[in-house]
Design a protein around this motif. Structure first.
Motif, mmCIF file in Angstrom:
data_model
loop_
_atom_site.group_PDB
_atom_site.id
_atom_site.type_symbol
_atom_site.label_atom_id
_atom_site.label_comp_id
_atom_site.label_asym_id
_atom_site.label_seq_id
_atom_site.Cartn_x
_atom_site.Cartn_y
_atom_site.Cartn_z
ATOM 1 N N ASP A 44 0.830 -1.209 0.000
ATOM 2 C CA ASP A 44 0.000 0.000 0.000
ATOM 3 C C ASP A 44 0.864 1.259 0.000
ATOM 4 N N THR A 45 1.983 1.195 0.693
ATOM 5 C CA THR A 45 2.889 2.342 0.747
ATOM 6 C C THR A 45 3.408 2.684 -0.647
ATOM 7 N N PHE A 46 3.879 1.676 -1.359
ATOM 8 C CA PHE A 46 4.432 1.962 -2.687
ATOM 9 C C PHE A 46 3.342 2.323 -3.702
ATOM 10 N N ALA A 47 2.119 1.874 -3.462
ATOM 11 C CA ALA A 47 1.010 2.322 -4.312
ATOM 12 C C ALA A 47 0.759 3.815 -4.076
ATOM 13 N N ALA A 48 0.852 4.240 -2.817
ATOM 14 C CA ALA A 48 0.683 5.663 -2.501
ATOM 15 C C ALA A 48 1.842 6.478 -3.072
ATOM 16 N N VAL A 49 3.041 5.917 -3.006
ATOM 17 C CA VAL A 49 4.210 6.599 -3.581
ATOM 18 C C VAL A 49 4.002 6.797 -5.083
ATOM 19 N N ARG A 50 3.487 5.786 -5.738
ATOM 20 C CA ARG A 50 3.258 5.891 -7.196
ATOM 21 C C ARG A 50 2.240 6.978 -7.528
ATOM 22 N N ARG A 51 1.196 7.079 -6.706
ATOM 23 C CA ARG A 51 0.185 8.104 -6.967
ATOM 24 C C ARG A 51 0.767 9.503 -6.830
ATOM 25 N N ARG A 52 1.706 9.681 -5.926
ATOM 26 C CA ARG A 52 2.305 11.004 -5.689
ATOM 27 C C ARG A 52 3.643 11.188 -6.418
ATOM 28 N N TRP A 53 4.064 10.201 -7.176
ATOM 29 C CA TRP A 53 5.396 10.193 -7.765
ATOM 30 C C TRP A 53 5.762 11.466 -8.522
ATOM 31 N N PRO A 54 4.917 12.014 -9.388
ATOM 32 C CA PRO A 54 5.324 13.224 -10.104
ATOM 33 C C PRO A 54 5.723 14.375 -9.171
ATOM 34 N N LYS A 55 5.103 14.441 -7.978
ATOM 35 C CA LYS A 55 5.398 15.547 -7.057
ATOM 36 C C LYS A 55 6.584 15.251 -6.146
ATOM 37 N N ILE A 56 6.871 13.972 -5.880
ATOM 38 C CA ILE A 56 7.909 13.640 -4.887
ATOM 39 C C ILE A 56 9.187 13.093 -5.501
ATOM 40 N N ARG A 57 9.196 12.810 -6.786
ATOM 41 C CA ARG A 57 10.349 12.119 -7.375
ATOM 42 C C ARG A 57 11.627 12.951 -7.326
ATOM 43 N N GLY A 58 11.522 14.227 -7.302
ATOM 44 C CA GLY A 58 12.721 15.062 -7.251
ATOM 45 C C GLY A 58 13.234 15.256 -5.837
ATOM 46 N N GLY A 59 12.457 14.887 -4.840
ATOM 47 C CA GLY A 59 12.857 15.084 -3.446
ATOM 48 C C GLY A 59 13.413 13.807 -2.838
ATOM 49 N N ARG A 60 12.819 13.415 -1.757
ATOM 50 C CA ARG A 60 13.231 12.194 -1.044
ATOM 51 C C ARG A 60 12.066 11.220 -0.989
ATOM 52 N N PRO A 61 11.819 10.530 -2.078
ATOM 53 C CA PRO A 61 10.654 9.641 -2.119
ATOM 54 C C PRO A 61 10.735 8.476 -1.129
ATOM 55 N N LEU A 62 11.937 8.013 -0.818
ATOM 56 C CA LEU A 62 12.068 6.914 0.134
ATOM 57 C C LEU A 62 11.677 7.368 1.543
ATOM 58 N N ASN A 63 12.065 8.593 1.898
ATOM 59 C CA ASN A 63 11.633 9.131 3.198
ATOM 60 C C ASN A 63 10.109 9.226 3.255
ATOM 61 N N TYR A 64 9.523 9.679 2.155
ATOM 62 C CA TYR A 64 8.073 9.768 2.059
ATOM 63 C C TYR A 64 7.452 8.381 2.260
ATOM 64 N N ALA A 65 8.044 7.379 1.623
ATOM 65 C CA ALA A 65 7.533 6.010 1.731
ATOM 66 C C ALA A 65 7.612 5.515 3.178
ATOM 67 N N TYR A 66 8.716 5.791 3.847
ATOM 68 C CA TYR A 66 8.853 5.341 5.234
ATOM 69 C C TYR A 66 7.859 6.037 6.171
ATOM 70 N N VAL A 67 7.580 7.301 5.905
ATOM 71 C CA VAL A 67 6.590 8.011 6.719
ATOM 72 C C VAL A 67 5.213 7.366 6.540
ATOM 73 N N ILE A 68 4.870 7.052 5.301
ATOM 74 C CA ILE A 68 3.587 6.390 5.038
ATOM 75 C C ILE A 68 3.542 5.038 5.749
ATOM 76 N N ALA A 69 4.601 4.252 5.609
ATOM 77 C CA ALA A 69 4.634 2.926 6.234
ATOM 78 C C ALA A 69 4.524 3.040 7.759
ATOM 79 N N GLN A 70 5.222 4.010 8.328
ATOM 80 C CA GLN A 70 5.165 4.202 9.772
ATOM 81 C C GLN A 70 3.756 4.591 10.200
#
Length: 176
Positions: A44-70
């Motif tokens: 579910d986390t990586f599905a959410a990352v994919r939905r937001r990918w255009p906005k987060i890909r230039g930043g720290r997408p892995l940090n974003y993913a860990y926040v979602i997972a947490q």
């Protein structure tokens, strides 16, 4: 969004997923999340990352993913705690109901046992234990000596014990 850009984003997220899936899964499992739930959270986390990918890909997408997972694991723990509390309270309620039923049975058994006492013993038990009078007060009220009150009390209590013990043994309780 054009098809080439969509494919590029999909491939980038898939690469991120493959490179970090087992690490994130292990992190959740070490926090006590059961493996099937942890796998669901990571997916579910990586599905959410994919939905937001255009906005987060230039930043720290892995940090974003860990926040979602947490956050998802916290939601899971909160839900589990609510369910556990509900179960626990259910057990308490059931125990309370059993205790209440046992109390009613004990009262009825005692009431029946008191009814089997002599009228004088019933009077003494009533005064001493239900009205909470002292030996002296009970003796004055009944016009008896303190020794007689003590004797009636002792005899009545012994008869009650025997009667209640017999009732308990007859109801399937084990002897001690």
């Amino acid at each position: 969004m054009n098809e080439n850009l969509k494919d590029l984003y999909d491939n980038e997220v898939i690469d991120l997923f493959r490179g970090n899936y087992s690490i994130m899964l292990g992190s959740l499992i070490r926090r006590g999340v059961p493996k099937p739930i942890a796998e669901e959270i990571v997916n579910d986390t990586f599905a959410a990352v994919r939905r937001r990918w255009p906005k987060i890909r230039g930043g720290r997408p892995l940090n974003y993913a860990y926040v979602i997972a947490q956050n998802e694991s916290k939601k899971w723990w909160h839900q589990k705690q609510k369910e556990d509390n509900h179960l626990y309270h259910g057990e308490c309620d059931a125990q309370y109901e059993r205790d209440e039923i046992n109390e009613i049975i004990n009262r009825l058994t005692l009431k029946q046992a008191i009814a089997d006492l002599s009228p004088r013993e019933q009077e003494v038990i009533q005064l001493r234990f239900f009205e909470r009078l002292t030996v002296k007060e009970s003796a004055e009220k009944l016009g008896l000596s303190e020794g007689s009150i003590k004797s009636y009390t002792h005899t009545a209590i012994n008869r009650l014990r025997k009667q209640v013990d017999l009732d308990c043994k007859g109801n399937g309780e084990e002897e001690k």
